[in-house]
Design a protein around this motif. Structure first.
Motif, short mmCIF file in Angstrom:
data_model
loop_
_atom_site.label_atom_id
_atom_site.label_comp_id
_atom_site.label_asym_id
_atom_site.label_seq_id
_atom_site.Cartn_x
_atom_site.Cartn_y
_atom_site.Cartn_z
N SER A 55 38.81 36.63 32.71
CA SER A 55 38.95 38.08 32.80
C SER A 55 39.15 38.45 34.27
O SER A 55 38.35 38.07 35.12
CB SER A 55 37.70 38.76 32.24
N HIS A 100 40.03 41.71 36.93
CA HIS A 100 40.13 43.16 37.10
C HIS A 100 40.42 43.49 38.56
O HIS A 100 39.72 43.02 39.46
CB HIS A 100 38.81 43.85 36.68
N ASN A 101 41.48 44.26 38.75
CA ASN A 101 41.83 44.79 40.08
C ASN A 101 41.96 43.69 41.14
O ASN A 101 41.48 43.82 42.27
CB ASN A 101 40.78 45.82 40.53
N GLU A 141 45.84 44.69 37.27
CA GLU A 141 44.87 45.75 37.01
C GLU A 141 43.80 45.29 36.04
O GLU A 141 42.60 45.45 36.27
CB GLU A 141 45.59 46.99 36.46
N HIS A 142 44.26 44.71 34.94
CA HIS A 142 43.31 44.24 33.93
C HIS A 142 43.98 43.10 33.15
O HIS A 142 45.11 43.22 32.69
CB HIS A 142 42.92 45.37 32.98
N ASP A 156 42.84 39.89 30.33
CA ASP A 156 41.90 39.12 29.53
C ASP A 156 42.66 38.03 28.81
O ASP A 156 43.59 38.31 28.04
CB ASP A 156 41.18 40.00 28.51
N ASP A 212 37.06 42.05 40.37
CA ASP A 212 36.02 41.41 39.57
C ASP A 212 36.67 40.35 38.69
O ASP A 212 37.52 40.66 37.84
CB ASP A 212 35.31 42.47 38.72
N ARG A 227 52.25 46.34 37.91
CA ARG A 227 51.11 45.45 37.68
C ARG A 227 51.60 44.19 36.98
O ARG A 227 52.68 44.16 36.38
CB ARG A 227 50.04 46.14 36.84
#
Length: 557
Positions: free
Chosen positions: A6, A8-9, A14-15, A17, A63, A516
């Motif tokens: 996963s 994030h940013n 951006e995201h 999974d 993250d 992105r």
């Protein structure tokens, strides 16, 4: 193996999974889409260095979270258990990087230093072409792979244990030996002091008796005069003495018949006093008869007492405590003798451990030498098929310079390689080309994969600089590795992509004046289209699609 990633940013992601499976996962995509971003993000969870530049513009932090199934990795589970970090479910590594540049790492939710992420990461995943994670550049990995290839891990563990026991025994010997000079001096002093006390041979009540006898002899004349005077007063004085007075008094009182009770009691007391005086006179006469005022005896007593008092002053104690001191010195000397015995015992143990080490290490060396030849030949053969004709590979065993037992055995182990004909063998870490290094690593992994403890292998564009039949061989080798564990490979070659068990496509998404990166898991039809695009460019043709279907079918057949 890696089961979930996963992100994030992170950078332009951006995201994201991703659910990952066992086998060979191919990662392809558009030029500039950031195919390696996913692997870079994974690297952060494994302890890579990070800075604020990795945070996606406009976000306050990046993250990244990676989940691993460790059911087939006992070393990693043991590592976690030693640090009380184990859980029942998957192992979760997490890295958070703030826009100010601060970084935090977590293992199963517990904060941890970057070094712990790195140490655990090396047990569960091996990323090739990212030098921070290439365990194949480390000599300890060379030794481990050779021992796993030879099947000598247990023997290597016994060698390590024997060396550790030898070292522990040596440290204890050194500790006791460092005290030996001081102890020898103390031993000598105690022996001398104890000998003095033993030569003194002071009896249990001797001091008290000596002091009393000395007192008597010192006051002999006065004592004798007093005794004679008392005898005269009690029984010998013609002018009157105690016994005469008592006898006369008893005779006068006893002449009366039927005395009253009180008078009779007085008669009894006088009679008793008469007896007591007679006995006292007898004792005094016996004392005078046996009293020896020998001056030589007095001199002996004075010398004996002086010896006792001098020794007591020497030890700064009371003379009455000399017996206790002797017992105390004896016990301390016994303890020092016990240390001497411990030194002898430890020396014998050290010799036994050294002998045991030499036996096991010699046995391990013989196995390693044989396995080194076989491993070198096998890797060299794979290198030929990977576009390095004339390449050479050698497992070098160099004897340790020290004669002391070394936990790794009698030799240092190093992988040497020559990627091109005519080039000398060099350390694996000094190979100039990243692509060559990746392919050499691939060759080594193919040979050692059956015994390797690292189940997840990541190859970032190992096919750089190759094509044609060699590219297909690389794909086949990666697929073989994937069948034994998990392989993630970033590639731009359709021959490699066709061999994957699953296909991940990295692409850019433009929306709201922002770009992105996204990753999609391709369906079978989408996968054929992607391989056709890799074969023939942007415009798909029936020929390229047919060729792509044929490549996938042949790989799966």
């Amino acid at each position: 193996m890696l089961v979930h990633l996963s992100v994030h940013n992170y950078a332009i992601v951006e995201h994201l999974d991703l659910e990952l499976d066992a086998g060979m996962s191919v990662i392809s995509g558009e030029t500039g889409a950031g195919k390696s971003i996913m692997l870079d993000a994974l690297g952060l969870t494994l302890g890579d260095r990070a800075d604020s530049g990795v945070v996606r513009p406009g976000a306050d932090k990046a993250d990244i979270l990676a989940s691993f199934d460790l059911s087939d990795i006992p070393e990693a589970r043991a590592w976690l258990a030693e640090r009380d970090l184990e859980t029942d479910g998957p192992c979760i590594l997490r890295r958070v990087i703030t826009s100010e540049g601060r970084s935090r790492g977590y293992i199963n939710g517990s904060p941890c230093p970057q070094g712990d992420l790195k140490a655990l990461g090396e047990l569960i995943i091996d990323i090739h072409s990212q030098h921070e994670h290439q365990s194949l550049l480390k000599s300890e990995t060379h030794r481990r792979l050779l021992d796993e290839f030879a099947g000598s891990q247990e023997l290597a563990r016994q060698v390590q244990l024997a060396a550790q026991r030898w070292k522990q025994t040596r440290h204890e010997l050194e500790r006791l030996s460092n005290q030996s000079d001081e102890q020898r001096a103390r031993h000598q002093l105690l022996s001398y002091q104890l000998e003095e006390l033993e030569n003194l041979a002071l009896g249990e009540d001797e001091l008290e008796q000596l002091e009393q006898e000395h007192k008597n002899l010192t006051n002999a004349e006065s004592l004798l005069s007093a005794c004679r005077l008392v005898i005269e007063l009690c029984s010998e004085s013609d002018s009157g003495n105690v016994l005469s007075a008592l006898t006369s008094g008893l005779n006068r009182l006893s002449a009366f018949q039927g005395q009253p009770g009180a008078l009779n009691e007085a008669i009894n007391l006088l009679a008793s006093a008469q007896i007591q005086v007679e006995e006292a006179v007898g004792e005094l006469n016996r004392f005078l008869d046996h009293f020896d005022a020998d001056p030589q005896r007095l001199q002996y007593l004075e010398e004996r007492l002086d010896t006792i008092y001098t020794l007591a002053r020497k030890h700064r104690i009371q003379a009455a405590d000399l017996g206790s001191l002797q017992q105390q010195l004896f016990e301390e000397l016994e303890n020092l003798n016990a240390d001497d015995q411990a030194l002898e015992r430890l020396a014998e143990e050290q010799h036994a451990y050294a002998r045991h080490y030499q036996d096991k290490a010699a046995e391990l060396s013989a196995i390693r030498n044989d396995a080194a030849q076989r491993l070198g030949s096998a890797v060299e053969s794979e290198m030929q098929s990977l576009g390095m004709p004339g390449g050479r590979f050698n497992v070098k065993l160099t004897p340790n310079s020290s004669d002391e037992p070394h936990p790794n055995g009698l030799e240092q182990i190093e992988f040497l390689v020559s990627a091109n004909p005519g080039q000398p063998l060099k350390a694996l870490g000094k190979v100039a080309s990243g692509g060559e290094l990746s392919r050499i690593s691939l060759a080594i992994q193919v040979i050692t994969a059956q015994t390797s403890r690292v189940p997840t292998l990541v190859f970032d564009e190992v096919d750089v600089g190759i094509g044609g039949p060699t590219a297909e061989v690389v794909g086949q080798l990666l697929r073989r590795l994937g069948e034994r564990g998990q392989v993630l490979t970033v590639t731009h070659l359709p021959q490699v992509a066709a061999q994957g068990h699953q296909h991940l496509f990295v692409h850019k998404v433009r929306e709201n004046n922002a770009t992105r990166t996204a990753v999609s898991k391709l369906s079978p039809a989408q996968r054929v289209e992607e391989i056709a695009r890799m074969l023939g460019g942007v415009d798909l043709t029936e020929e390229s699609l047919a060729h792509a279907r044929q490549m996938v079918s042949r790989a799966q057949g």
